[in-house]
Design an enzyme around this catalytic site. Structure first.
Site, short mmCIF file in Angstrom:
data_model
loop_
_atom_site.label_atom_id
_atom_site.label_comp_id
_atom_site.label_asym_id
_atom_site.label_seq_id
_atom_site.Cartn_x
_atom_site.Cartn_y
_atom_site.Cartn_z
N CYS A 55 0.90 -1.28 0.07
CA CYS A 55 0.07 -0.71 0.27
C CYS A 55 0.60 1.59 -0.09
O CYS A 55 2.14 1.79 0.41
CB CYS A 55 -0.73 -0.12 1.15
SG CYS A 55 -1.71 1.36 1.45
N CYS A 58 -0.09 3.51 2.93
CA CYS A 58 0.90 2.50 4.48
C CYS A 58 2.14 3.12 4.55
O CYS A 58 2.77 2.93 5.42
CB CYS A 58 0.37 1.44 4.02
SG CYS A 58 -1.17 1.03 4.27
#
Length: 428
Positions: A55, A58
């Site tokens: 991600c 993230c």
């Protein structure tokens, strides 16, 4: 029997060797199914980042958490930051309804709530300090008061009791701790009274740094009246509609006088907002909110924006609302008079009931405004594809979208905010 006791002893030894205590060393804890519950029970305050290694959001969040962790761990009442690879540890992700990455959960004394605050390290620290602070701060000098106000984050309203005993507001401070700072000043000068604009004591002063608002309550200092004052000042006089403020308004018992404009940022709209603040000050039994079609069309269109804007309605947070007969619009040179006529018409009962033209209000408030709905769509499409591909079931699938699905989903959704994460957004 002896052999059985030896086996039992070895099992106990293995168990205690595994249950190593967590060290508060300022590093982000790495959690999984084996140590998650232990970590949550070991710390009063722990922020957990449910992430996926692929991600992009993230990856950008990770260094911010690394920077914030040592500062929060050094607090008198530490706040610990931890992370879980939710793509790997799916049972934990499922347990806490993780349906997008990153999802951040704040556990206060073991009770989880989704973190919707800022994600830059310095702002995250200022936001989270609220949860580790004492219920009521005791301030014993002018400098202590000024320092408290300066260090309190701008994300929450501030209440300062001058000449009040902390026991007077302690119960409310506990009840509204997630929403505001509370303090009492035991010793202060007349200069401070001038600075915070109150002329007698006891007094409870509310400050809302975000909206540059200040109000003072002189009593009676009974719980019912105190709570009314606290609740009224949790939100500004004129409330911009957003995911967060909708939740605050939903929790407030007052009806909402909602003004719909084309664009909140236009000069005419800013002038109108000033008039709304004046009306709100004189009508504290109502909440005054506003929303721009340009800013939040999906919400505004529920109130028949086909009529001439700006317009006012009275809304009780249900799926219908009231208009005042003969005042479909408040467009005109003398908007202050039109606002007054609208309020008079509402209080006299000259209203027309209308229904929402869009989805249920509760669904709208309880969901995020952007990507979460896309995930649901992606999930449904994935299920249909699986059904078509496999004539006989049996293959497992996860609700959390994979990387290709997320890349497709994020490309079709516009950002709610250009610079900083807004509460309610799901990102990857």
């Amino acid at each position: 029997m002896m052999r059985l006791l030896m086996v039992f002893g070895v099992m106990l030894l293995i168990h205690f060797c595994r249950a190593e205590p967590f060290s508060v060393d300022g590093k982000v804890l790495v959690l999984d199914e084996s140590n998650f519950d232990s970590a949550i029970s070991s710390f009063d305050h722990i922020l957990v980042d449910f992430y996926a290694p692929w991600c992009g959001h993230c990856k950008r969040l990770s260094p911010e958490l690394d920077a914030a962790a040592p500062v929060l761990a050094a607090l008198k009442e530490p706040i610990i930051i931890a992370k879980v690879d939710a793509d790997k540890h799916t049972s934990l992700a499922k347990k806490y309804d993780v349906d997008a990455y990153p999802t951040i959960m704040l556990f206060n004394h073991g009770v989880p709530s989704e973190y919707r605050g800022p994600r830059k390290a310095d702002l995250l620290v200022r936001y989270l300090k609220k949860f580790a602070a004492s219920d009521v701060a005791i301030l014993d000098s002018d400098s202590a008061v000024n320092t408290f106000v300066e260090e309190a984050s701008t994300f929450f309203p501030i209440y300062i009791g001058f000449g009040l005993n902390n026991s007077v507001i302690e119960k409310l401070a506990i009840k509204y701790k997630k929403n505001a700072w509370f303090s009492v000043a035991k010793d202060f000068s007349e200069d401070l009274m001038v600075l915070y604009d109150f002329d007698k004591i006891p007094a409870l002063v509310s400050l809302n740094p975000v909206y540059n608002e200040r109000n003072t309550f002189y009593g009676p200092f009974e719980e019912e009246f105190l709570e009314d004052f606290v609740k009224q000042n949790l939100i500004p006089l004129a409330v911009p509609v957003s995911h967060d403020t909708l939740k605050l308004m939903k929790a407030d018992g007052r009806k909402i006088v909602l003004t719909i404009v084309e664009d909140e940022d236009e000069e005419r709209s800013r002038e109108l907002i000033k008039l709304l603040k004046a009306a709100a000050s004189a009508n504290r039994d109502l909440i005054f909110g506003y929303v721009g079609v340009k800013q939040l069309e999906e919400f505004a269109e529920n109130f028949d924006i086909g009529t001439k804007l700006p317009k006012m309605v009275v809304w009780n947070k249900s799926d219908d609302y009231l208009t005042v007969d003969g005042l479909e619009s408040i467009e005109g040179e003398d908007q202050a008079t039109l606002i007054t006529k609208f309020l008079e018409g509402y209080k006299e009962g000259r209203t027309i009931k209308k229904s929402f033209s869009g989805p249920s209000l509760m669904r709208f408030i309880n969901r995020s405004f952007d990507i979460r709905m896309v995930y649901i769509g992606v999930f449904v499409v994935a299920v249909l594809m699986l059904i078509q591909t496999f004539s006989k079931g049996g293959d497992d699938y996860h609700r959390v979208p994979n990387q290709d699905q997320v890349d497709h989903a994020t490309s079709s959704v516009s950002e709610v905010e250009s610079k900083e994460y807004k509460a309610g957004d799901k990102e990857d």
